[in-house]
Design a protein around this motif. Sequence first.
Motif, short mmCIF file in Angstrom:
data_model
loop_
_atom_site.label_atom_id
_atom_site.label_comp_id
_atom_site.label_asym_id
_atom_site.label_seq_id
_atom_site.Cartn_x
_atom_site.Cartn_y
_atom_site.Cartn_z
N THR A 260 37.39 1.33 74.31
CA THR A 260 37.71 -0.10 74.25
C THR A 260 37.24 -0.73 72.94
OG1 THR A 260 37.55 -0.25 76.66
CG2 THR A 260 37.40 -2.31 75.40
N VAL A 261 35.98 -0.50 72.60
CA VAL A 261 35.45 -1.06 71.35
C VAL A 261 36.15 -0.45 70.14
CG1 VAL A 261 33.37 -1.32 69.95
CG2 VAL A 261 33.23 -1.58 72.43
N GLY A 262 36.51 0.82 70.24
CA GLY A 262 37.24 1.45 69.14
C GLY A 262 38.59 0.81 68.90
N ASN A 263 39.30 0.45 69.98
CA ASN A 263 40.58 -0.24 69.81
C ASN A 263 40.40 -1.63 69.21
OD1 ASN A 263 42.22 1.81 70.74
ND2 ASN A 263 42.19 1.11 72.86
N ILE A 264 39.32 -2.30 69.57
CA ILE A 264 39.05 -3.60 68.96
C ILE A 264 38.79 -3.43 67.46
CG2 ILE A 264 37.48 -5.57 68.93
CD1 ILE A 264 37.01 -5.13 71.90
N GLY A 265 37.99 -2.43 67.12
CA GLY A 265 37.71 -2.17 65.70
C GLY A 265 38.95 -1.80 64.92
N ARG A 266 39.84 -1.01 65.52
CA ARG A 266 41.09 -0.66 64.85
C ARG A 266 41.96 -1.88 64.62
NH1 ARG A 266 42.29 4.60 68.66
NH2 ARG A 266 41.58 6.25 67.24
N GLN A 267 42.03 -2.75 65.61
CA GLN A 267 42.85 -3.94 65.47
C GLN A 267 42.29 -4.87 64.40
OE1 GLN A 267 45.61 -3.94 67.17
NE2 GLN A 267 46.40 -5.88 66.36
N LEU A 268 40.97 -4.99 64.33
CA LEU A 268 40.36 -5.82 63.29
C LEU A 268 40.56 -5.24 61.90
CD1 LEU A 268 36.95 -6.73 64.99
CD2 LEU A 268 38.88 -8.25 64.60
N ALA A 269 40.72 -3.92 61.82
CA ALA A 269 40.88 -3.26 60.52
C ALA A 269 42.29 -3.37 59.96
CB ALA A 269 40.49 -1.78 60.63
N MET A 270 43.23 -3.87 60.74
CA MET A 270 44.60 -4.01 60.24
C MET A 270 44.65 -5.08 59.16
SD MET A 270 47.01 -3.73 63.62
CE MET A 270 48.46 -3.88 62.58
N GLY A 271 45.29 -4.74 58.03
CA GLY A 271 45.42 -5.67 56.92
C GLY A 271 44.20 -5.77 56.04
N VAL A 272 43.18 -4.94 56.30
CA VAL A 272 41.98 -4.96 55.47
C VAL A 272 42.23 -4.10 54.23
CG1 VAL A 272 39.54 -4.31 55.37
CG2 VAL A 272 40.48 -5.32 57.44
N PRO A 273 41.85 -4.55 53.02
CA PRO A 273 42.05 -3.72 51.82
C PRO A 273 41.29 -2.42 51.90
CG PRO A 273 40.63 -5.61 51.35
CD PRO A 273 41.22 -5.84 52.72
N GLU A 274 41.83 -1.39 51.25
CA GLU A 274 41.20 -0.07 51.28
C GLU A 274 39.87 -0.09 50.56
OE1 GLU A 274 43.80 2.78 49.69
OE2 GLU A 274 45.33 2.57 51.26
N LYS A 275 39.03 0.84 50.96
CA LYS A 275 37.72 0.93 50.33
C LYS A 275 37.85 1.33 48.88
CE LYS A 275 33.26 3.29 50.75
NZ LYS A 275 32.45 4.28 51.49
N PRO A 276 37.23 0.60 47.95
CA PRO A 276 37.34 0.95 46.53
C PRO A 276 36.65 2.27 46.25
CG PRO A 276 35.72 -0.78 46.84
CD PRO A 276 36.39 -0.59 48.18
N HIS A 277 37.31 3.07 45.37
CA HIS A 277 36.74 4.36 45.00
C HIS A 277 35.93 4.20 43.73
CE1 HIS A 277 39.24 6.43 47.98
NE2 HIS A 277 40.25 5.66 47.57
N SER A 278 34.75 4.78 43.74
CA SER A 278 33.90 4.73 42.55
C SER A 278 34.32 5.79 41.57
CB SER A 278 32.43 4.96 42.96
OG SER A 278 32.30 6.20 43.62
N ASP A 279 34.42 5.42 40.26
CA ASP A 279 34.84 6.35 39.23
C ASP A 279 33.69 7.27 38.86
OD1 ASP A 279 37.30 5.19 39.22
OD2 ASP A 279 36.79 3.75 37.64
#
Length: 279
Positions: A260-279
């Motif tokens: 249940t909490v995982g589905n909430i976390g997935r729904q909140l993550a929609m539209g979030v920018p990707e994690k920036p990669h360090s060079d």
Amino acid sequence: MPRLDDHFWSCSCAQGARHRGRPAARAGGLAAKVGAMITSSVAGPSLRAAHSAPHTDPALGPRSPGEGARGQGSGSGHATSWHHHLLQRSLVLFSVGVVLALVLNLLQVQRNVTLFPEEVIATIFSSAWWVPPCCGTAAAVVGLLYPCIDSHLGEPHKFKREWASVMRCVAVFVGINHASAKLDFANNVQLSLTLAALSLGLWWTFDRSRSGLGLGITIAFLATLITQLLVYNGVYQYTSPDFLYIRSWLPCIFFSGGVTVGNIGRQLAMGVPEKPHSD
């Protein structure tokens, strides 16, 4: 003594050779000038382009002089936006965990399933003070872990991705927890099997992902182990324990709660920018 016709012949031949040599020389000079003009016309633009061309990187392509500074600025802005979204999601998940802990623990206490020592009883919903923060922290960790694992495995979760489905999942989870406190069976084994079937049905209805199943089982195992240690050390206790120090149906509650909490976390993550990669 040379004859007169020989003299005229030699003069005419020499003059003819000179006249023939001059056009050839003029033609050679003209060809040289044309070649020089062509060379200058071809080399001129290339030299000007070389002076005015932006700096290029074989790996990154052409880059203008101010593009490096703009790239660094946009990268830092992207990182700030990502951390801002991460903090927002963590706070929301923590709040959800706290509310669920208070509500569900109230159901358990009303049925006299769990007993806390009097010295740690809190005034809010007759729950120990440390239960809501611990559940909130666990909900934040689990809710952030689910979309992270999906991204790492390259399998984005797309099954029933809408808030209405998430709310129904929460309602079913509360119903499962309520059933664990309200239903009376002949023995705890029957209750545990029933709750296990309900928990798997919740996963099949609202998740159906391998990552969700694996994480749910892992969370149920770790949470059950931690609960066993807490009860063993006398932090709190269960009435009528039948699985070492706890109830046998508790892993089912942990499993369904993780999904249940995982589905909430997935729904909140929609539209979030990707994690920036360090060079």
